[in-house]
Design a protein around this motif. Structure first.
Motif, PDB file in Angstrom:
ATOM      1  N   ILE C 345      62.352  52.655 -11.969  1.00  0.00           N
ATOM      2  CA  ILE C 345      63.875  53.006 -11.954  1.00  0.00           C
ATOM      3  C   ILE C 345      64.300  54.320 -12.537  1.00  0.00           C
ATOM      4  CG2 ILE C 345      64.278  50.589 -12.243  1.00  0.00           C
ATOM      5  CD1 ILE C 345      65.094  50.793 -15.023  1.00  0.00           C
ATOM      6  N   LEU C 346      63.334  54.930 -13.429  1.00  0.00           N
ATOM      7  CA  LEU C 346      63.757  56.149 -13.995  1.00  0.00           C
ATOM      8  C   LEU C 346      63.418  57.407 -12.924  1.00  0.00           C
ATOM      9  CD1 LEU C 346      64.855  57.263 -16.804  1.00  0.00           C
ATOM     10  CD2 LEU C 346      62.399  57.398 -17.579  1.00  0.00           C
ATOM     11  N   THR C 347      62.236  57.393 -12.389  1.00  0.00           N
ATOM     12  CA  THR C 347      61.987  58.399 -11.601  1.00  0.00           C
ATOM     13  C   THR C 347      62.982  58.700 -10.304  1.00  0.00           C
ATOM     14  OG1 THR C 347      59.785  57.934 -11.972  1.00  0.00           O
ATOM     15  CG2 THR C 347      60.031  59.512 -10.070  1.00  0.00           C
ATOM     16  N   PRO C 348      63.504  57.509  -9.485  1.00  0.00           N
ATOM     17  CA  PRO C 348      64.455  57.863  -8.549  1.00  0.00           C
ATOM     18  C   PRO C 348      65.522  58.120  -9.104  1.00  0.00           C
ATOM     19  CG  PRO C 348      63.316  55.458  -8.338  1.00  0.00           C
ATOM     20  CD  PRO C 348      62.804  56.162  -9.663  1.00  0.00           C
ATOM     21  N   GLN C 349      66.207  57.864 -10.321  1.00  0.00           N
ATOM     22  CA  GLN C 349      67.246  58.295 -11.030  1.00  0.00           C
ATOM     23  C   GLN C 349      67.069  59.688 -11.009  1.00  0.00           C
ATOM     24  OE1 GLN C 349      69.678  55.627 -13.386  1.00  0.00           O
ATOM     25  NE2 GLN C 349      67.726  54.465 -13.493  1.00  0.00           N
ATOM     26  N   MET C 350      65.999  60.213 -11.519  1.00  0.00           N
ATOM     27  CA  MET C 350      66.050  61.584 -11.880  1.00  0.00           C
ATOM     28  C   MET C 350      65.689  62.565 -10.596  1.00  0.00           C
ATOM     29  SD  MET C 350      63.518  61.771 -15.302  1.00  0.00           S
ATOM     30  CE  MET C 350      64.397  61.584 -16.843  1.00  0.00           C
ATOM     31  N   GLU C 351      64.853  61.931  -9.914  1.00  0.00           N
ATOM     32  CA  GLU C 351      64.686  62.976  -8.708  1.00  0.00           C
ATOM     33  C   GLU C 351      65.191  62.598  -7.231  1.00  0.00           C
ATOM     34  OE1 GLU C 351      60.354  62.556  -7.898  1.00  0.00           O
ATOM     35  OE2 GLU C 351      59.934  63.235  -9.858  1.00  0.00           O
ATOM     36  N   GLY C 352      65.959  61.555  -7.283  1.00  0.00           N
ATOM     37  CA  GLY C 352      66.919  61.083  -6.166  1.00  0.00           C
ATOM     38  C   GLY C 352      66.225  59.766  -5.361  1.00  0.00           C
ATOM     39  N   VAL C 353      67.126  58.908  -5.215  1.00  0.00           N
ATOM     40  CA  VAL C 353      66.842  57.726  -4.527  1.00  0.00           C
ATOM     41  C   VAL C 353      66.230  57.783  -3.099  1.00  0.00           C
ATOM     42  CG1 VAL C 353      68.182  56.150  -6.151  1.00  0.00           C
ATOM     43  CG2 VAL C 353      69.163  57.264  -4.123  1.00  0.00           C
ATOM     44  N   GLY C 354      66.785  58.811  -2.306  1.00  0.00           N
ATOM     45  CA  GLY C 354      66.263  58.973  -1.249  1.00  0.00           C
ATOM     46  C   GLY C 354      64.721  59.339  -1.068  1.00  0.00           C
ATOM     47  N   VAL C 355      64.282  60.484  -2.052  1.00  0.00           N
ATOM     48  CA  VAL C 355      63.030  60.818  -1.863  1.00  0.00           C
ATOM     49  C   VAL C 355      62.140  59.802  -2.427  1.00  0.00           C
ATOM     50  CG1 VAL C 355      63.199  63.096  -1.729  1.00  0.00           C
ATOM     51  CG2 VAL C 355      63.206  62.120  -4.005  1.00  0.00           C
ATOM     52  N   ARG C 356      62.556  58.940  -3.049  1.00  0.00           N
ATOM     53  CA  ARG C 356      61.675  58.042  -3.930  1.00  0.00           C
ATOM     54  C   ARG C 356      62.130  56.487  -3.165  1.00  0.00           C
ATOM     55  NH1 ARG C 356      57.060  59.175  -6.730  1.00  0.00           N
ATOM     56  NH2 ARG C 356      57.599  61.282  -7.808  1.00  0.00           N
ATOM     57  N   HIS C 357      62.587  56.344  -2.147  1.00  0.00           N
ATOM     58  CA  HIS C 357      63.124  55.039  -1.377  1.00  0.00           C
ATOM     59  C   HIS C 357      61.850  54.149  -1.280  1.00  0.00           C
ATOM     60  CE1 HIS C 357      65.350  52.971   2.002  1.00  0.00           C
ATOM     61  NE2 HIS C 357      65.392  52.600   0.846  1.00  0.00           N
ATOM     62  N   ASP C 358      60.687  54.884  -0.833  1.00  0.00           N
ATOM     63  CA  ASP C 358      59.638  53.952  -0.645  1.00  0.00           C
ATOM     64  C   ASP C 358      59.236  53.235  -2.342  1.00  0.00           C
ATOM     65  OD1 ASP C 358      57.625  52.687   0.932  1.00  0.00           O
ATOM     66  OD2 ASP C 358      56.131  53.988   0.005  1.00  0.00           O
ATOM     67  N   LEU C 359      59.231  53.926  -3.196  1.00  0.00           N
ATOM     68  CA  LEU C 359      58.996  53.435  -4.626  1.00  0.00           C
ATOM     69  C   LEU C 359      59.911  52.579  -5.032  1.00  0.00           C
ATOM     70  CD1 LEU C 359      57.200  53.839  -7.171  1.00  0.00           C
ATOM     71  CD2 LEU C 359      58.824  55.709  -7.879  1.00  0.00           C
ATOM     72  N   ILE C 360      61.125  52.616  -4.763  1.00  0.00           N
ATOM     73  CA  ILE C 360      62.094  51.610  -5.187  1.00  0.00           C
ATOM     74  C   ILE C 360      61.947  50.238  -4.573  1.00  0.00           C
ATOM     75  CG2 ILE C 360      64.544  51.157  -5.135  1.00  0.00           C
ATOM     76  CD1 ILE C 360      65.194  54.050  -4.671  1.00  0.00           C
ATOM     77  N   HIS C 361      61.142  50.392  -3.296  1.00  0.00           N
ATOM     78  CA  HIS C 361      60.784  49.112  -2.602  1.00  0.00           C
ATOM     79  C   HIS C 361      59.617  48.484  -3.132  1.00  0.00           C
ATOM     80  CE1 HIS C 361      64.278  48.201   0.205  1.00  0.00           C
ATOM     81  NE2 HIS C 361      64.543  49.323  -0.075  1.00  0.00           N
ATOM     82  N   GLY C 362      58.646  49.184  -3.729  1.00  0.00           N
ATOM     83  CA  GLY C 362      57.304  48.883  -4.014  1.00  0.00           C
ATOM     84  C   GLY C 362      57.322  47.944  -5.175  1.00  0.00           C
ATOM     85  N   SER C 363      58.139  46.869  -5.221  1.00  0.00           N
ATOM     86  CA  SER C 363      58.347  45.910  -6.180  1.00  0.00           C
ATOM     87  C   SER C 363      58.547  44.496  -5.488  1.00  0.00           C
ATOM     88  CB  SER C 363      59.104  46.132  -7.106  1.00  0.00           C
ATOM     89  OG  SER C 363      59.733  45.048  -7.966  1.00  0.00           O
ATOM     90  N   SER C 364      57.873  43.502  -5.959  1.00  0.00           N
ATOM     91  CA  SER C 364      58.244  42.176  -5.348  1.00  0.00           C
ATOM     92  C   SER C 364      59.446  41.532  -6.117  1.00  0.00           C
ATOM     93  CB  SER C 364      56.974  41.198  -5.610  1.00  0.00           C
ATOM     94  OG  SER C 364      56.547  40.884  -6.863  1.00  0.00           O
ATOM     95  N   LEU C 365      59.763  42.341  -6.980  1.00  0.00           N
ATOM     96  CA  LEU C 365      61.094  41.775  -7.916  1.00  0.00           C
ATOM     97  C   LEU C 365      60.646  40.513  -8.575  1.00  0.00           C
ATOM     98  CD1 LEU C 365      64.046  42.357  -5.445  1.00  0.00           C
ATOM     99  CD2 LEU C 365      63.202  43.937  -7.356  1.00  0.00           C
ATOM    100  N   CYS C 366      59.227  40.499  -9.023  1.00  0.00           N
ATOM    101  CA  CYS C 366      58.827  39.206  -9.678  1.00  0.00           C
ATOM    102  C   CYS C 366      59.548  38.933 -11.039  1.00  0.00           C
ATOM    103  CB  CYS C 366      57.454  39.127  -9.769  1.00  0.00           C
ATOM    104  SG  CYS C 366      56.578  40.326 -11.152  1.00  0.00           S
ATOM    105  N   GLY C 367      60.003  40.173 -11.645  1.00  0.00           N
ATOM    106  CA  GLY C 367      60.765  39.904 -13.071  1.00  0.00           C
ATOM    107  C   GLY C 367      59.862  40.062 -14.231  1.00  0.00           C
ATOM    108  N   ALA C 368      58.578  40.125 -14.202  1.00  0.00           N
ATOM    109  CA  ALA C 368      57.576  40.191 -15.136  1.00  0.00           C
ATOM    110  C   ALA C 368      58.125  41.363 -16.189  1.00  0.00           C
ATOM    111  CB  ALA C 368      56.319  40.271 -14.880  1.00  0.00           C
ATOM    112  N   CYS C 369      58.600  42.337 -15.704  1.00  0.00           N
ATOM    113  CA  CYS C 369      58.829  43.488 -16.518  1.00  0.00           C
ATOM    114  C   CYS C 369      60.182  43.213 -17.238  1.00  0.00           C
ATOM    115  CB  CYS C 369      59.229  44.776 -15.509  1.00  0.00           C
ATOM    116  SG  CYS C 369      60.292  44.448 -14.129  1.00  0.00           S
ATOM    117  N   GLY C 370      61.071  42.783 -16.724  1.00  0.00           N
ATOM    118  CA  GLY C 370      62.401  42.307 -17.411  1.00  0.00           C
ATOM    119  C   GLY C 370      62.133  41.286 -18.466  1.00  0.00           C
TER     120      GLY C 370
END
Lengths: 227, 248, 477
Positions: C345-370
């Motif tokens: 969540i930090l990297t795309p906000q710093m570098e841009g959500v477009g260049v990091r689009h693939d990273l933003i989707h690299g999560s199953s949203l399992c929620g373990a982190c939260g």
């Protein structure tokens, strides 16, 4: 001191300006500290907890009484073959130790010069450092230290062995209650710290190794002054 | 529910159960009926909208969600045989509709949503009698059932009621199976590694069946097991419970 | 309007997955950290209360952020700590260079600081002829190999002791080959002690900065942080502007939850409170202490009420320890300073959500982190928000690169999806076809091909649940 930061005033204004422009969003949430207040033990339990917590991270304890602790330290130094012990001659604990110290055997070395004139000796020739403490923390185990002119910062860091004097009556429930009891929240000396054990690392395969940069051993001389 | 058991509920099949696990949906309905509840299955059910929601296409998700909410006008519990779809409707609909004109209506709907096992245990307090042969099973908890809905062992409690079923604990039970909706096709390598580990852990339990309450997890784990020609099977918990407890 | 030079997390992750040693190193380490953390929180109520309190403290700090930063600056000034402000990493690097050059410093010994990683400070200083040496053992290990940290708390976690043994025997002068961890540690101690002794300056990060007292709090186990900040004559601390809290009292619960969440320790070896340079009559301690406060995009994140929660982070690393993706691919696959869920969540906000689009989707949203985050950052929710931002430029936000991840094909796919699913009659036809002919879809069709890398193709049932319920003909309304 010259200020080598040409763009600083602009940056400061710009950053604070952006933060202010964002505006706050909502009221301040309340702080419920009940979970911290639940951490309370009677004085004897505090000693047990502190000891258990610190022994779990390889701190060693020597039991002593108010009038025997200098002798306990001396016996320890002799037993371990320490050739010298660094102390603060003007500190309360340091001067009491010196008063009771016999001239033969392990030598007491005063830390009485600025470090610039002492660095090589400090890093190369000192076997152990002796400091007092201003309290302890029962919840997790830990010693509270306030280094200063009488007890320089590096005494508890550079020598391979750190011997610390802890009076049982000064052990607080938690770091939180200690901050309040010692008034640290209002004013602090240039350096204050909590120490729970000898220096350690787990950076190689999560395997604990002690004595990576700081002392390899932490010896707490625990003075039973509860009665 | 104020302590009284409802006499009538809605059932929401969810798209994956509808298309891939209809037996699980039927079983869920039968379990509810046997507990003395009338089950209403409104026509027009499609999808809760979760895939678009998770991918950031909220307008599209809302369009679909609206049509679904409209199918459940009466003040009745809405029961889903899926943790993640129930999580979507219960927890994420209020987010999705935040600031929308129909937010209040959607919130009222969300408050009525239950995952099936949660409803069977917490509301209906069902009692099961095992009529099946001895079997060893293991349980895969769905991330969204646990983390979104806060399931606290309801499925395990139901399995525990079955006298001939041994529940073997699954190592790292709370770790994701790697499905994650579009994640499984956008990041197939990581997703594949996750499900490979999951089926290895499941196989190590010595169980013959992996149970779950989530269509996505079932499809994922089943596909991975089949690809390995494993003897281990997956089954939706509703189907398993119904098969073992229905009079033959 | 597609983002340029998109960084594909998928490719790096896929490559990492092929390294069995790396996977074994991470799995073992993460399993251990998960168990150790759990053992520190035996009472779920205590844990939740402590999380709630910590979250409230961090939220309050952010609500009063500009005032607290000004108060911190004033308190530091009173204590003799000189405060500097940097909007960008480049500015921060120049500031530090200026401070070092003013003192004629040629060697800098560093305690662990992720902000300095963010700034790529080491490379910058080396290019200016100043030696910047990492002294945290893990950081030292990776610096020897020219690597970056693979974990924010345990930077060398990707390496095992055989690899480190080989590395030490090749790169440390007169070192013999040994796999004994105590001996390896002793080798590093010997080298670094001399460096502490000789260094012209020390650099550290800041775990918490206390506005009321002007105190910099440092959490560590090794003692290298104390060495770096107390032995050399000059100490420079760098911090992200979000690190400030109002009172020392507020630090106590944050510290308690930090060490427990990070490494499963009830307490760290050292908790060091620095409130000034060498004081009147003191015999040691640095003669000068400087604090550099870095923005680097944080004030932009701050402007968004939802994304602001990102700045609550206390950098414990629990989210990565519990992340099923991180556990399998390790930190380097993220190609970012901050890996794991917080990095996602930090990297795309710093570098841009477009260049990091693939990273933003690299999560199953399992929620373990939260679930484990000590300050309750809703990481999955923020990921979904960033996915929206990446494909929609009209959200009225300050997010960098918003809308630049949008593709016509994805837009079209979701429109089609909604078009079918909001029309039950159409859905009915579609499912009828799927149930009758779904089997016939080739396993090599796009997307299905990705699915079938590890799984068989899902085959629809012969009759859908809806169809069967219609046939049943009862209880319809």
């Amino acid at each position: 001191m010259s200020s080598p930061n040409p763009s600083a005033p602009d940056s400061r204004t710009a950053i604070l300006g952006r933060l202010r422009a964002a505006g706050d969003s909502g009221p301040l949430p309340a702080l419920d500290t009940a979970v911290l207040e639940r951490r309370q033990w009677d004085p004897a339990e505090r000693v047990t907890r502190l000891r258990k917590g610190m022994e779990a991270v390889h701190t060693e304890f020597l039991d002593a009484k108010s009038d025997t602790w200098p002798a306990v330290i001396r016996v320890f130094c002799e037993r371990e073959g320490l050739k010298n012990l660094l102390y603060g001659p003007t500190s309360e604990a340091g001067s009491a130790l010196a008063a009771a110290w016999a001239p033969e055997g392990p030598q007491l070395k005063p830390y009485d010069r600025p470090v610039e004139a002492f660095k090589q000796e400090l890093f190369g020739d000192i076997d152990a450092g002796f400091t007092g403490t201003v309290g302890g923390v029962a919840e997790t185990g830990g010693l509270l230290l306030m280094p200063g002119p009488a007890e320089p910062r590096l005494m508890s860091l550079v020598p391979p062995v750190h011997i610390a004097l802890l009076r049982a009556s000064t052990i607080q429930d938690s770091f939180w209650s200690a901050v309040k009891a010692l008034g640290w929240g209002r004013a602090l000396p240039p350096n204050a710290l909590m120490i729970s054990g000898p220096s350690k690392t787990a950076d190689i395969e999560q395997t604990l190794a002690y004595g990576v940069h700081g002392p390899k051993r932490l010896i707490v001389v625990l003075v039973d002054d509860l009665k | 529910m104020n302590g009284t058991k409802p006499k009538k509920v809605y059932f929401y099949g969810t798209c994956l159960v509808d298309l891939f696990f209809p037996d699980a949906g039927m079983a869920g309905i039968q379990l509810l009926r046997r507990a003395g509840v009338e089950v209403v299955f409104p026509e027009g059910q499609t999808c809760c909208g979760q895939p678009a929601f998770n991918c950031g296409y909220w307008e599209e998700a809302r369009d679909v969600a609206r049509t679904q909410v409209a199918l459940f006008p009466e003040d009745l519990p809405v029961i889903l045989p899926s943790g993640s779809c129930a999580g979507m409707m219960k927890v994420h609909y209020p987010e999705l509709f935040h600031g929308q004109p129909d937010e209040a209506k959607v919130r009222a709907f969300s408050a009525r949503v239950y995952e099936l096992t949660q409803f069977l245990v917490d509301v209906l307090d069902v009692k099961l009698q095992d009529l099946g042969e001895p079997v060893k099973v293991t349980w895969h908890s769905s991330c969204h059932a646990v983390r979104d809905l806060g399931l606290k062992g309801e499925p395990q409690a139901l399995i525990g009621q079955l006298s001939n079923v041994e529940l073997a604990p699954l190592a790292r039970e709370y770790e994701c199976c790697g499905f994650g909706g579009t994640f499984s096709v956008r990041h197939p390598e990581v997703s594949g590694a996750m499900v490979a580990d999951k089926i290895a852990d499941a196989t190590a339990t010595g169980a013959s069946v992996v149970l779950s309450t989530d269509g996505g997890c079932l499809m994922n784990v089943n596909g991975a097991l089949e690809a390995k020609s494993s003897k281990l099977k997956v089954q939706h918990i509703a189907e398993f419970l119904w098969e073992r407890t229905r009079a033959r | 309007m597609h983002a340029e030079k998109e960084i594909h997390f998928r490719d790096a992750a896929a490559k990492a997955l092929l390294d069995p040693q790396l996977r074994a190193n991470f799995r073992r380490a993460m399993d251990g950290l998960i168990a150790k953390r759990l053992a520190q929180f035996p009472d779920p109520r205590d844990l939740q209360d402590l999380r709630d309190l910590s979250t409230a403290i961090r939220s309050r700090s952010l609500l009063c952020l500009p005032e607290l930063l000004e108060q911190l600056e004033a308190s530091c000034a009173k204590n003799g700590i000189k405060v500097h402000w940097a909007e960008t990493c480049e500015q921060a690097n120049q500031l530090i260079l200026g401070i070092l050059q003013a003192k004629g410093a040629k060697t800098l010994v560093k305690g662990k600081s992720m902000v300095s990683e963010e700034m790529h400070l080491n490379a910058f200083l080396e290019s200016k002829g100043i030696e910047a040496l990492e002294s945290d053992l893990g950081e030292y290990i990776i610096q020897l190999d020219g690597e970056t940290p693979s974990h924010i708390i345990m930077p060398a976690i990707h390496k095992n002791k055989d690899q480190i043994a080989r590395q030490f025997s090749q790169k440390i002068k007169d070192a013999k080959y040994t796999e004994d961890v105590d001996e390896l540690t002793a080798m590093a101690r010997k080298v670094l002690r001399q460096k502490f002794l000789d260094a012209d300056a020390g650099l550290s990060g800041v775990n918490f900065a206390v506005a009321e007292t002007g105190t910099l709090c440092l959490v560590e186990n090794e003692g290298n942080g104390r060495m770096s900040t107390h032995v050399p004559p000059l100490h420079i601390a760098v911090m992200g502007l979000e690190k400030v809290v109002a009172r020392l009292e507020d630090v106590a619960p944050l510290y308690a939850i930090l060490t427990r969440s990070a490494t499963g320790q009830a307490v760290s070896t050292y908790f060091n409170l620095i409130t000034g340079p060498r004081g009147e009559g003191e015999k040691d301690g640095p003669q000068e202490v400087h604090l550099v406060i870095l923005d680097n995009g944080r004030s932009r994140i701050y402007a968004d009420p939802q994304l602001r929660a990102t700045l609550r982070c206390i950098r414990c690393g629990a989210c990565m320890n519990h992340c099923p993706v991180y556990t399998r691919v390790g930190g380097h696959a993220y190609e970012a300073v901050y890996p794991g869920p917080i990095g996602k969540i930090l990297t795309p906000q710093m570098e841009g959500v477009g260049v990091r689009h693939d990273l933003i989707h690299g999560s199953s949203l399992c929620g373990a982190c939260g679930e484990v985050c000590p300050v309750e950052i809703p990481i999955p929710e923020i990921l979904v928000r960033l996915r929206r931002e990446a494909t929609h430029e009209d959200m009225g936000s300050t997010v960098v690169g918003k809308g630049t991840g949008r593709t016509a094909s994805e837009d079209w796919a979701w429109r089609l999806w909604a078009g079918v699913l909001k029309r039950p009659a159409l859905y009915r036809v579609a499912t009828w076809f799927a149930t009758r002919f779904g089997k016939a879809l080739p396993a090599s069709a796009p997307l299905i091909r990705n699915w079938t890398q590890s799984r068989t193709k899902p085959v629809p049932a012969r009759r859908s649940l809806s169809e069967r319920m219609r046939a049943e003909g009862v209880s319809h309304e």
